[in-house]
Design a protein around this motif. Sequence first.
Motif, PDB file in Angstrom:
ATOM      1  N   VAL A 227      23.421 -21.575  33.380  1.00  0.00           N
ATOM      2  CA  VAL A 227      22.110 -21.867  33.936  1.00  0.00           C
ATOM      3  C   VAL A 227      22.021 -21.343  35.362  1.00  0.00           C
ATOM      4  N   PHE A 229      19.556 -22.131  38.619  1.00  0.00           N
ATOM      5  CA  PHE A 229      18.510 -22.976  39.182  1.00  0.00           C
ATOM      6  C   PHE A 229      17.786 -22.217  40.293  1.00  0.00           C
ATOM      7  N   HIS A 247      21.682 -29.855  39.712  1.00  0.00           N
ATOM      8  CA  HIS A 247      22.747 -28.859  39.851  1.00  0.00           C
ATOM      9  C   HIS A 247      24.102 -29.528  40.023  1.00  0.00           C
ATOM     10  N   TYR A 250      25.221 -31.059  36.627  1.00  0.00           N
ATOM     11  CA  TYR A 250      25.318 -30.182  35.454  1.00  0.00           C
ATOM     12  C   TYR A 250      26.771 -29.854  35.138  1.00  0.00           C
ATOM     13  N   LYS A 254      26.983 -22.715  36.426  1.00  0.00           N
ATOM     14  CA  LYS A 254      25.711 -22.929  37.114  1.00  0.00           C
ATOM     15  C   LYS A 254      25.686 -22.171  38.431  1.00  0.00           C
ATOM     16  N   ASN A 255      24.511 -21.895  38.876  1.00  0.00           N
ATOM     17  CA  ASN A 255      24.268 -21.286  40.181  1.00  0.00           C
ATOM     18  C   ASN A 255      22.897 -21.726  40.643  1.00  0.00           C
TER      19      ASN A 255
END
Length: 504
Positions: A227, A229, A247, A250, A254-255
Motif C-alpha cells: 500500500v 498512503f 500507516h 498497517y 507500506k509507504n
Amino acid sequence: MIEQFVNFVIRPPRSEYNPDQYLWEKEFILAGRKYKRLDLELTNARGYILKCSHYVPAFIPENTALPCVVYCHGNSGCRADANEAAVILLPSNITVFTLDFSGSGLSGGDYVSLGWHEKEDLKCAVSCLRDNKQVSTIGLWGRSMGAVTCLLYGAEDPSIGGMILDSAFTNLYDLMMELVDVYKIRVPKFTVKMAVQYMRRIIQKRAKFDIMDLNVLRLAPKMFIPVLFGHGLNDMFIQPHHCDRIHQAYGGDKNIIKFDGDHNSPRPQSYYDSVSIFFYKSLHPPLLPAARSKLHMGAFKVGNITNENFFFEIINGLRPANTAGCSSSTDAPNIPHDGTSVIELLSDSMNQLSIKNENHLLQDFLLDENHSLPEIDSDSVGSRLQDKRSRRNEESFSFTSSNRESWGRCSSLGAASDESFSGDNNDKQNLTVKALATPVRQNQRQSQRKPIEKAKQKKIQALWKKIKREKVEMGDSLSSRLKMCLGQSPQHKRNRSSGTITTS
C-alpha cells in the motif's frame, strides 16, 4: 440541524454529468496509442444498477492479459474522477476500471455509506474483472471514501496486487466529532455526543449501517497488501493524523507521501509519479508492441480526433526524411510525461527543418561536379543526394608523376583533368582522374572561375530566400491549425455543487 448533518453523511450532493462530455471519448489516443472506453452496467447485491467504464487499449494481442486498477471515488464524486488515473496508468499498459458507487453519480440508490456498502459494489466490480480473460492482476486506487472502501474490501480479498489510499479516515465516529470543532459548532460537548447518538439511529434506519462499525484501524494490522498512503498537509476535513495512525497500524508493506494541499486540491506531479512507479512494481504490466499508424498531414480534419492525436501527427509529420524507420507507416512515438509542453515539442521539431551550415548544404547535394549550382526541383533532389552518397564510398586517388604533387581524393577538387591512365594488370580498371596537374594550373582555373562564382552566389541567395519563405509559410499554417484545434477542444470537467458542505 440534525437533519442537515445526517444528509451531510449519507446524502451529499449527487454528481450529475453527461458521460459523453465528462468522460474520455469512446475512442481516443494517448501517448501515441489508441484506446477505447467500454461502458457497462453491473447489478450489486442490493439490486442497484452500477454504471461502470473500463479503459483498455484498442488492440490487445491474443493470449495477453493486462493488469487493471479499479478507481474508487469520494462521497460526492463519480467515475469522471478517474480521468486522471487513466492518464497516469494507461501508458504503462495498466487498464483502468471505474464505477459510480450506489447512491452516487448515475448509479441507482438513495444513500451513500462512506465505504460500508460501497465495498459490496467494489466486490461486484472485481468479480466482473476476474471473469475477464484479458485482465490479470488487480489493484485498487481510492480517494477519501474510496480509500476506506479499498481498505474494507482488501481485508476480505488478499489477492489484490496493491492499493493507493488517498486521504483515508480511521473511523467515522471520531471524524464526526472532529468536524464539530473544525466548523466551530458552539454547543456543549455532552450535547454533541447525544446528537451523534441520535444521528446514529437515523442513519442506521435509513442507510442500513452502523457508524460505529466503520473503523479501519481494527482491520489494518491484519492486512498485508502492498500500500502507498497519500495525504495533504493542509487537509482540515480529514486531518493528516488519520493517515498516520492507519500507516502505523498497517501490517503489510507500506509507504506514505505527504504533499502540499487540502482535501480537494489537485495532487502534485511527484505524487502521480510515485503512483505510477508503485503500480508498475506491484502489478508487473507486460510490454506491448509499439503501435503503428499511417499519418497524413493533409488528410487531417479538426474535430475528428482528440487534440493530443493532432499534436502527435504534426510532430511526427515534421520529422526529417532520414529518421530511422521512415516509411508511409511509422512507429508512433511516446509523448513524454515529464511536463514537456506541446509547444516545446513542436519547437524541437521545427528546429530540425533548419539548415545548419551553408557549406554543408552545398557540399552535400546542391553543387555539381564543376562547383556550379544547377536548377533543382523536388524530384531531382532525392536522386542527387543518393548519387552524392554513393560517390563518397568510391575510392578515388589523384595520379601523379615525378614532377607532380599528390592532391588527395578527387572529391575535394573541382576541375577536370585532361589526363587519364590505364593499368597494366588485368584486374585493374581504367580510372579517369579529376585532379589538378600543378598549382599553377589551379591559379589559372581560379581566375577563370570568378564570373561563374558571381552567378553561383546569386543563385545561392535566391535559393536561401525560397527556403526561408517556405519555412515561414509552414510556421503560419501550423500556428493557424493549432489555434483551430485549441478553440474546439472539449473540456473534461465534473459538475461541482456549491453552497453545500461536500467531501471526497
